[in-house]
Scaffold this motif. Structure first.
Motif, PDB file in Angstrom:
ATOM      1  N   ALA A 227      24.254-138.793  54.215  1.00  0.00           N
ATOM      2  CA  ALA A 227      22.790-138.856  54.268  1.00  0.00           C
ATOM      3  C   ALA A 227      22.147-137.613  53.661  1.00  0.00           C
ATOM      4  O   ALA A 227      21.110-137.700  53.008  1.00  0.00           O
ATOM      5  CB  ALA A 227      22.329-139.046  55.706  1.00  0.00           C
ATOM      6  N   CYS A 228      22.757-136.447  53.861  1.00  0.00           N
ATOM      7  CA  CYS A 228      22.161-135.188  53.387  1.00  0.00           C
ATOM      8  C   CYS A 228      22.598-134.792  51.981  1.00  0.00           C
ATOM      9  O   CYS A 228      21.808-134.227  51.225  1.00  0.00           O
ATOM     10  CB  CYS A 228      22.511-134.056  54.354  1.00  0.00           C
ATOM     11  N   LEU A 229      23.841-135.061  51.642  1.00  0.00           N
ATOM     12  CA  LEU A 229      24.384-134.598  50.360  1.00  0.00           C
ATOM     13  C   LEU A 229      24.592-135.716  49.350  1.00  0.00           C
ATOM     14  O   LEU A 229      24.903-135.460  48.184  1.00  0.00           O
ATOM     15  CB  LEU A 229      25.702-133.857  50.585  1.00  0.00           C
ATOM     16  N   GLY A 230      24.490-136.953  49.800  1.00  0.00           N
ATOM     17  CA  GLY A 230      24.576-138.089  48.892  1.00  0.00           C
ATOM     18  C   GLY A 230      25.875-138.180  48.122  1.00  0.00           C
ATOM     19  O   GLY A 230      26.965-138.157  48.689  1.00  0.00           O
ATOM     20  N   SER A 231      25.747-138.250  46.812  1.00  0.00           N
ATOM     21  CA  SER A 231      26.907-138.463  45.947  1.00  0.00           C
ATOM     22  C   SER A 231      27.929-137.336  46.009  1.00  0.00           C
ATOM     23  O   SER A 231      29.115-137.567  45.772  1.00  0.00           O
ATOM     24  CB  SER A 231      26.457-138.658  44.497  1.00  0.00           C
ATOM     25  N   MET A 232      27.489-136.132  46.342  1.00  0.00           N
ATOM     26  CA  MET A 232      28.467-135.035  46.505  1.00  0.00           C
ATOM     27  C   MET A 232      29.407-135.365  47.661  1.00  0.00           C
ATOM     28  O   MET A 232      30.624-135.204  47.538  1.00  0.00           O
ATOM     29  CB  MET A 232      27.769-133.700  46.738  1.00  0.00           C
ATOM     30  N   ALA A 233      28.867-135.832  48.773  1.00  0.00           N
ATOM     31  CA  ALA A 233      29.703-136.186  49.924  1.00  0.00           C
ATOM     32  C   ALA A 233      30.551-137.417  49.619  1.00  0.00           C
ATOM     33  O   ALA A 233      31.721-137.482  49.998  1.00  0.00           O
ATOM     34  CB  ALA A 233      28.845-136.414  51.162  1.00  0.00           C
ATOM     35  N   ILE A 234      29.963-138.376  48.938  1.00  0.00           N
ATOM     36  CA  ILE A 234      30.704-139.605  48.614  1.00  0.00           C
ATOM     37  C   ILE A 234      31.898-139.296  47.715  1.00  0.00           C
ATOM     38  O   ILE A 234      33.014-139.756  47.966  1.00  0.00           O
ATOM     39  CB  ILE A 234      29.769-140.646  47.978  1.00  0.00           C
TER      40      ILE A 234
ATOM     41  N   ILE B 212      20.422-147.434  50.667  1.00  0.00           N
ATOM     42  CA  ILE B 212      21.145-148.671  50.987  1.00  0.00           C
ATOM     43  C   ILE B 212      22.583-148.562  50.484  1.00  0.00           C
ATOM     44  O   ILE B 212      23.537-148.936  51.186  1.00  0.00           O
ATOM     45  CB  ILE B 212      20.432-149.900  50.395  1.00  0.00           C
ATOM     46  N   ALA B 213      22.765-148.012  49.289  1.00  0.00           N
ATOM     47  CA  ALA B 213      24.121-147.794  48.757  1.00  0.00           C
ATOM     48  C   ALA B 213      24.890-146.816  49.641  1.00  0.00           C
ATOM     49  O   ALA B 213      26.080-147.020  49.924  1.00  0.00           O
ATOM     50  CB  ALA B 213      24.054-147.286  47.319  1.00  0.00           C
ATOM     51  N   PHE B 214      24.221-145.753  50.110  1.00  0.00           N
ATOM     52  CA  PHE B 214      24.871-144.798  51.011  1.00  0.00           C
ATOM     53  C   PHE B 214      25.319-145.500  52.289  1.00  0.00           C
ATOM     54  O   PHE B 214      26.416-145.261  52.784  1.00  0.00           O
ATOM     55  CB  PHE B 214      23.936-143.644  51.377  1.00  0.00           C
ATOM     56  N   ALA B 215      24.470-146.362  52.830  1.00  0.00           N
ATOM     57  CA  ALA B 215      24.807-147.080  54.065  1.00  0.00           C
ATOM     58  C   ALA B 215      25.999-148.012  53.840  1.00  0.00           C
ATOM     59  O   ALA B 215      26.886-148.113  54.698  1.00  0.00           O
ATOM     60  CB  ALA B 215      23.599-147.865  54.574  1.00  0.00           C
ATOM     61  N   ALA B 216      26.021-148.675  52.691  1.00  0.00           N
ATOM     62  CA  ALA B 216      27.152-149.559  52.382  1.00  0.00           C
ATOM     63  C   ALA B 216      28.439-148.758  52.265  1.00  0.00           C
ATOM     64  O   ALA B 216      29.489-149.158  52.781  1.00  0.00           O
ATOM     65  CB  ALA B 216      26.874-150.329  51.091  1.00  0.00           C
TER      66      ALA B 216
END
Length: 117
Positions: A78-85, A51-55
């Motif tokens: 979606a695949c890398l999560g916090s690394m991508a963020i 949900i945080a990723f979607a936001a």
């Protein structure tokens, strides 16, 4: 403030990357024990993080002007999560001058118009 944010985001990127590499070397993602994946708190944490990723992706979709860029960043998040963020945050922080405002980072960049010269 922008320089401080760059340092913080870079540190967060390194921290999550090191954590993921260490965890991957210890236990591959596909080998997570069933007692972990079956736990209610594990499932709740997964729902919470996605949900945080979607936001966060909502901001990315607003900032990016093309569907290919939106799609690529969406898949990366979606695949890398916090690394991508953190990578996206760093990219945006390095696209502005060190004395830029938060507004310059958060808002979509305007395309120059013929009125602007």
């Amino acid at each position: 403030m922008i320089v401080a944010l760059r340092v913080v985001c870079a540190a967060l990127f390194v921290a999550i990357t090191v954590a993921v590499v260490r965890a991957s070397l210890d236990t591959p993602l596909w080998a997570i024990p069933g007692e972990v994946t079956g736990d209610a708190w594990f499932r709740t944490t997964m729902v919470d993080i996605y949900i945080a990723f979607a936001a966060f992706f909502a901001w990315v979709a607003y900032k990016e002007r093309t569907w290919p860029a939106r799609t690529a960043w969406g898949l990366a998040i979606a695949c890398l999560g916090s690394m991508a963020i953190t990578a996206y945050c760093l990219r945006e922080l390095f696209r502005v001058r060190a004395d830029a405002s938060f507004e310059d980072v958060l808002l979509r960049r305007r395309k120059p118009s013929s009125i602007d010269g």
